[in-house]
Design an enzyme around this catalytic site. Structure first.
Site, PDB file in Angstrom:
ATOM      1  N   ARG A 230      32.793  43.532 -13.188  1.00 33.57           N
ATOM      2  CA  ARG A 230      33.896  43.784 -12.249  1.00 33.57           C
ATOM      3  C   ARG A 230      34.395  42.469 -11.654  1.00 33.57           C
ATOM      4  O   ARG A 230      35.576  42.253 -11.501  1.00 33.57           O
ATOM      5  CB  ARG A 230      33.366  44.709 -11.148  1.00 33.57           C
ATOM      6  CG  ARG A 230      34.403  45.472 -10.434  1.00 33.57           C
ATOM      7  CD  ARG A 230      33.830  46.562  -9.554  1.00 33.57           C
ATOM      8  NE  ARG A 230      32.419  46.410  -9.230  1.00 33.57           N
ATOM      9  CZ  ARG A 230      31.618  47.430  -8.931  1.00 33.57           C
ATOM     10  NH1 ARG A 230      32.074  48.654  -8.953  1.00 33.57           N
ATOM     11  NH2 ARG A 230      30.359  47.233  -8.613  1.00 33.57           N
TER      12      ARG A 230
ATOM     13  N   ASP B 227      25.288  41.744 -14.403  1.00 26.87           N
ATOM     14  CA  ASP B 227      26.481  40.890 -14.330  1.00 26.87           C
ATOM     15  C   ASP B 227      26.179  39.389 -14.254  1.00 26.87           C
ATOM     16  O   ASP B 227      27.060  38.579 -14.507  1.00 26.87           O
ATOM     17  CB  ASP B 227      27.326  41.267 -13.103  1.00 26.87           C
ATOM     18  CG  ASP B 227      28.018  42.601 -13.280  1.00 26.87           C
ATOM     19  OD1 ASP B 227      28.039  43.117 -14.405  1.00 26.87           O
ATOM     20  OD2 ASP B 227      28.540  43.128 -12.279  1.00 26.87           O
TER      21      ASP B 227
ATOM     22  N   THR C 110      20.675  42.386 -11.865  1.00 26.45           N
ATOM     23  CA  THR C 110      22.019  42.896 -12.145  1.00 26.45           C
ATOM     24  C   THR C 110      22.425  42.452 -13.540  1.00 26.45           C
ATOM     25  O   THR C 110      22.141  41.315 -13.935  1.00 26.45           O
ATOM     26  CB  THR C 110      23.076  42.393 -11.131  1.00 26.45           C
ATOM     27  OG1 THR C 110      24.389  42.536 -11.708  1.00 26.45           O
ATOM     28  CG2 THR C 110      22.888  40.935 -10.749  1.00 26.45           C
TER      29      THR C 110
ATOM     30  N   ARG D 295      23.778  53.174  -4.205  1.00 29.98           N
ATOM     31  CA  ARG D 295      24.564  52.246  -3.389  1.00 29.98           C
ATOM     32  C   ARG D 295      24.726  52.957  -2.048  1.00 29.98           C
ATOM     33  O   ARG D 295      25.424  53.966  -1.964  1.00 29.98           O
ATOM     34  CB  ARG D 295      25.921  51.977  -4.028  1.00 29.98           C
ATOM     35  CG  ARG D 295      25.837  51.407  -5.459  1.00 29.98           C
ATOM     36  CD  ARG D 295      27.204  50.919  -5.914  1.00 29.98           C
ATOM     37  NE  ARG D 295      27.329  50.904  -7.370  1.00 29.98           N
ATOM     38  CZ  ARG D 295      27.091  49.842  -8.131  1.00 29.98           C
ATOM     39  NH1 ARG D 295      26.667  48.725  -7.605  1.00 29.98           N
ATOM     40  NH2 ARG D 295      27.283  49.891  -9.439  1.00 29.98           N
TER      41      ARG D 295
END
Ligand code: F6P
Length: 327
Positions: free
Chosen positions: A176, A132, A130, A76
């Site tokens: 998250r 997520d 991802t 990141r």
């Protein structure tokens, strides 16, 4: 006018997800098939800024389709989100003659790509990678299916021991900002409650129902909590439950990063291969600055500048299913 690409590069960015390697393989092999030169960028945008780049051949991606993680590594990179960082990145691309970029990552990585392409006219194609699944415009993201299956396997095991001891288990899964892993794994394991960031959590109602279940001796319960739920994760849920039910036999299990690793499922390998192939076709055909998603089993090309997190789109019907099946 269509901008011709000759040299393309691929990078993986943000949190890794199982299937990223399959996507890299597809990009490299499709690029080579069409006569392009293909480069791999190490450690995402960080490696781009630092010119950590190498030429890839067909053999570079041999024997990786089944491997979790990413052979290109990931990071990141804060610097890339500054104009100065992107200028450095552009200079590296220019010096190397790289005229097209494939970015495998999530919405944050796509925003960086959009800024680069706007400032320096570098064609960028995103691949939704991802665990997520928090990107609008695609039914799948690379890694989500594997993460859900990892969570399912773990929760099934937890239910065995919960059942043996007549216990309440509060299991925290990743997410998250998004509750998709919690929702999918929770439904698939018959969880009694699923707590997700997209919904308000009425913890008092949940505790009321636990009290009522205790009365009728239903002692085995699994609550699946997404880490981003408003209550603040599994430990906080457990604290609140124990406050009102001090004698309850309850345990917390946080699954954590095991959800990010492991060999990708068949679905993740397949969508990564399809998306990687179409990313290169986009570059060649001049369909630039989009990310490649899959909707209703068809490729969907979404402009990078319209990328948003897929918050709040949890289906009412799914929530009803959770309630009915867990009663
Ligand atoms: O990649 C998404 C994700 O796994 C989230 O679900 C989680 O909140 C986050 O990354 C964890 O990030 P890190 O690996 O940097 O701790």
């Amino acid at each position: 006018m269509q901008k011709k690409v000759n040299r393309i590069a691929v990078l993986t960015s943000g949190g890794d997800s199982p299937g990223m390697n399959a996507a890299v393989r597809a990009v490299v092999r499709t690029g080579l098939f069409y006569g392009l030169e293909v480069f791999g960028i190490m450690r995402g945008y960080q490696g781009l800024i630092e010119d950590d780049i190498f030429k890839m051949e067909s053999r570079s991606v041999a024997n990786i389709i089944q491997r979790g993680g990413t052979i290109l590594k990931t990071a990141r990179c804060k610097e890339f989100y500054t104009p100065e960082g992107r200028k450095k990145a552009y200079e590296v691309l220019k010096r190397r003659g790289i005229d097209g970029l494939v970015i495998i990552g999530g919405d944050g990585s796509f925003k960086g790509a959009m800024a680069l392409s706007k400032e320096y006219d570098i064609p960028c194609i995103g691949l939704a990678g991802t665990i997520d699944k928090d990107i609008a415009g695609t039914d799948f993201t690379i890694g989500f299916d594997t993460a859900v299956n990892t969570a399912i396997e773990a929760i099934d095991k937890i239910r065995d021991t919960a059942d043996a001891h007549d216990r309440l288990f509060i299991v925290e899964v990743m997410g998250r900002d998004a509750g998709y892993i919690a929702l999918h794994s929770g439904i698939a394991t018959g969880a009694e409650n699923i707590l997700i960031p997209e919904r308000k959590t009425n913890i008092n109602a949940i505790i009321d129902s636990l009290v009522e279940k205790e009365r009728r001796r239903k002692l085995v319960n699994i609550i699946v909590v997404a880490e981003g739920d408003e209550i603040g994760g599994a430990n906080e849920v457990a604290r609140l439950v124990k406050e009102r039910m001090p004698n309850i036999d309850a345990r917390v299990c946080i699954l954590g990063h095991i959800q990010r690793g492991g060999s990708p499922t068949g679905i993740d390998r397949l969508i990564a291969s399809r998306m990687g192939y179409h990313a290169v076709e986009c570059l060649i055909e001049g369909r630039h600055n989009v990310f490649v998603g899959i909707q209703n089993n068809r490729m969907n090309y979404i402009p990078l500048d319209s990328v948003g997190k897929k918050k709040g789109t949890i289906s009412e019907e799914w929530m009803k299913i959770v309630k009915i099946l867990a009663s």
